[in-house]
Design an enzyme around this catalytic site. Sequence first.
Site, mmCIF file in Angstrom:
data_model
loop_
_atom_site.group_PDB
_atom_site.id
_atom_site.type_symbol
_atom_site.label_atom_id
_atom_site.label_comp_id
_atom_site.label_asym_id
_atom_site.label_seq_id
_atom_site.Cartn_x
_atom_site.Cartn_y
_atom_site.Cartn_z
ATOM 1 N N GLY A 280 41.940 53.958 95.166
ATOM 2 C CA GLY A 280 41.568 52.994 95.880
ATOM 3 C C GLY A 280 39.966 52.769 95.967
ATOM 4 N N ARG A 281 39.469 53.721 96.829
ATOM 5 C CA ARG A 281 38.182 53.639 97.360
ATOM 6 C C ARG A 281 37.257 54.054 96.039
ATOM 7 N NH1 ARG A 281 36.537 55.359 102.572
ATOM 8 N NH2 ARG A 281 38.679 56.410 102.306
ATOM 9 N N CYS B 64 32.116 42.197 121.877
ATOM 10 C CA CYS B 64 32.091 42.568 123.180
ATOM 11 C C CYS B 64 32.681 44.217 123.224
ATOM 12 C CB CYS B 64 32.453 41.739 124.259
ATOM 13 S SG CYS B 64 31.859 40.150 123.990
ATOM 14 N N GLU B 65 32.134 45.017 122.473
ATOM 15 C CA GLU B 65 32.554 46.413 122.618
ATOM 16 C C GLU B 65 31.281 47.262 122.174
ATOM 17 O OE1 GLU B 65 36.119 47.874 121.602
ATOM 18 O OE2 GLU B 65 37.198 46.389 121.623
ATOM 19 N N GLY C 47 42.405 59.097 96.720
ATOM 20 C CA GLY C 47 41.706 59.961 97.762
ATOM 21 C C GLY C 47 40.479 60.515 97.141
ATOM 22 N N GLU D 223 46.729 56.833 92.039
ATOM 23 C CA GLU D 223 46.624 55.859 92.958
ATOM 24 C C GLU D 223 45.168 55.605 93.519
ATOM 25 O OE1 GLU D 223 49.603 56.548 95.945
ATOM 26 O OE2 GLU D 223 51.089 56.282 94.544
ATOM 27 N N TYR E 51 38.165 49.118 102.012
ATOM 28 C CA TYR E 51 38.373 48.942 103.255
ATOM 29 C C TYR E 51 37.385 48.248 104.190
ATOM 30 C CZ TYR E 51 41.469 52.689 101.333
ATOM 31 O OH TYR E 51 42.242 53.274 100.466
HETATM 32 N N1 LLP Z 1 48.010 56.144 97.926
HETATM 33 C C1 LLP Z 1 48.426 56.002 99.067
HETATM 34 C C2 LLP Z 1 49.647 56.434 99.181
HETATM 35 C C3 LLP Z 1 47.443 55.874 100.381
HETATM 36 O O1 LLP Z 1 48.077 55.758 101.447
HETATM 37 C C4 LLP Z 1 46.176 55.668 99.975
HETATM 38 C C5 LLP Z 1 45.269 55.300 100.984
HETATM 39 C C6 LLP Z 1 45.592 55.510 98.616
HETATM 40 C C7 LLP Z 1 46.502 55.977 97.478
HETATM 41 C C8 LLP Z 1 44.300 55.276 98.237
HETATM 42 O O2 LLP Z 1 43.382 56.211 98.744
HETATM 43 P P1 LLP Z 1 41.835 55.986 98.340
HETATM 44 O O3 LLP Z 1 41.713 56.404 96.833
HETATM 45 O O4 LLP Z 1 41.498 54.831 98.540
HETATM 46 O O5 LLP Z 1 41.237 57.308 99.219
HETATM 47 N N2 LLP Z 1 40.951 52.758 105.745
HETATM 48 C C9 LLP Z 1 40.518 54.252 105.669
HETATM 49 C C10 LLP Z 1 41.148 54.945 104.232
HETATM 50 C C11 LLP Z 1 42.589 54.682 104.525
HETATM 51 C C12 LLP Z 1 43.371 55.285 103.249
HETATM 52 C C13 LLP Z 1 44.852 55.091 103.371
HETATM 53 N N3 LLP Z 1 45.666 55.326 102.273
HETATM 54 C C14 LLP Z 1 38.937 54.065 105.350
HETATM 55 O O6 LLP Z 1 38.217 53.102 105.492
HETATM 56 O O7 LLP Z 1 38.224 55.003 105.200
#
Ligand code: LLP
Length: 414
Positions: A275-276, A343-344, A239, A273, A371
């Site tokens: 990601g981003r 086309c949107e 997050g 966890e 993402y």
């Molecule tokens: N753990 C769980 C259970 C999650 O659902 C997620 C992301 C993460 C970790 C990783 O979160 P991060 O560190 O990446 O914020 N498509 C959206 C983001 C969706 C995130 C979904 N879950 C975007 O492009 O902003």
Amino acid sequence: MTYFHYQNDELYAEDVSLTEIAKQYGTPCYVYSKKMLLDNLKNFNLAFETVPHRICYAVKANSNLAILNLFASMQSGFDIVSLGELERVIAARGDPKKIVFSGVGKKSHEIIRALDVGIHCFNVESEAELLRLNTIAKEKNKIAPIALRINPNIDAGTHPYIATGLHENKFGIAYHDALNLITMIQSLDHLKLIGIGNHIGSQLTELSPFSDAIDRLLELVDQLLNKDISLQHVNIGGGLGVQYRNEKPPSIQHYASALIAKLVNYPLEIILEPGRALVANAGVLLTRVEYLKPTAHKNFAIVDAAMNDLLRPALYNAWHDISPVQIQKNISKKLYDIVGPVCESADFLGKDRELALKTCDLLAIQSAGAYGFSMSSHYNSRPRAAEVMVDKNKTHLIRERETIQDLFRGEMIL
Ligand code: LLP
């Protein structure tokens, strides 16, 4: 620190010009900096080095095998949400014992495979899932390691589509139901509770929701300790936000020290966890201007990347900086909407961007490493983009551009 930088008015990824990459691999194309990926992971590990911790990279952010393999080679664990992600991690030589399996809808065959390969744990999100897990583990004569994902009802202050820690969201187990479920787990012979965790949303730019959520988790941990129920880990989810425009997310160091201060007195491993925060700024989407279309109302730059390649602007109205690959000095700047061929009217990558452009110019859509490709689709029957990893002065194709034949694979005419 970024490894996308200008040299003589030309944008480079590490030591390679993006013009060269476009020439060699075509556009649209995702370009990643290996050094940036490694630095991000190293910085995360460094920030938590004073406490036992494990980073489980959220595969959904970018699931390219080369990126997973790079992180696996750095001893990273993985947070997965599907069988597809599990098989990706295995194919990328990730260690199944370092996998945590999140998600509200794990299907039986997904659970079976995860049990067979011996993942670290299942992050359980409902009572029904607990019962399914117990039944499957019993049939296989195994014990399923589980962690409860708690929904602490905390507002992450992010876009509503990516907030996950409120009661109205489908995620996690309501805080007030947790103790009852834990009692139930103890009566189920094929489950072993090893952890507790949360993930309250994505692209958080404040520390307080993270620390409030941890306070709630630790209240539960205290109650469990009072009942002599001990755990191995606490999972604080992902997050952490990144800067796309003018947001000021906490640095990894600030984030870590605030959370470590709360967790340090507990004999628990911290699972994270992210990601981003590991991949967003390590990638750009490289695209070429096909047409300039001035109208009485707007200037459009129609580029060869579209919402099927990068959905975030269309889905969340998300901002990505857009940079020229070659700075044009003899053309005056104008405000452009950077749009794709789909086309949107939602098919835009950026609106009202001040740029000096001519047809055939290359643009880099910034911070597209998270993402980006992973949310891409075939919409409008557009083959998905190529992906390239830059390592100093070398480029590696890490995903071929799809062909038209790839679009029809598996389809049949009656
Ligand atoms: N753990 C769980 C259970 C999650 O659902 C997620 C992301 C993460 C970790 C990783 O979160 P991060 O560190 O990446 O914020 N498509 C959206 C983001 C969706 C995130 C979904 N879950 C975007 O492009 O902003």
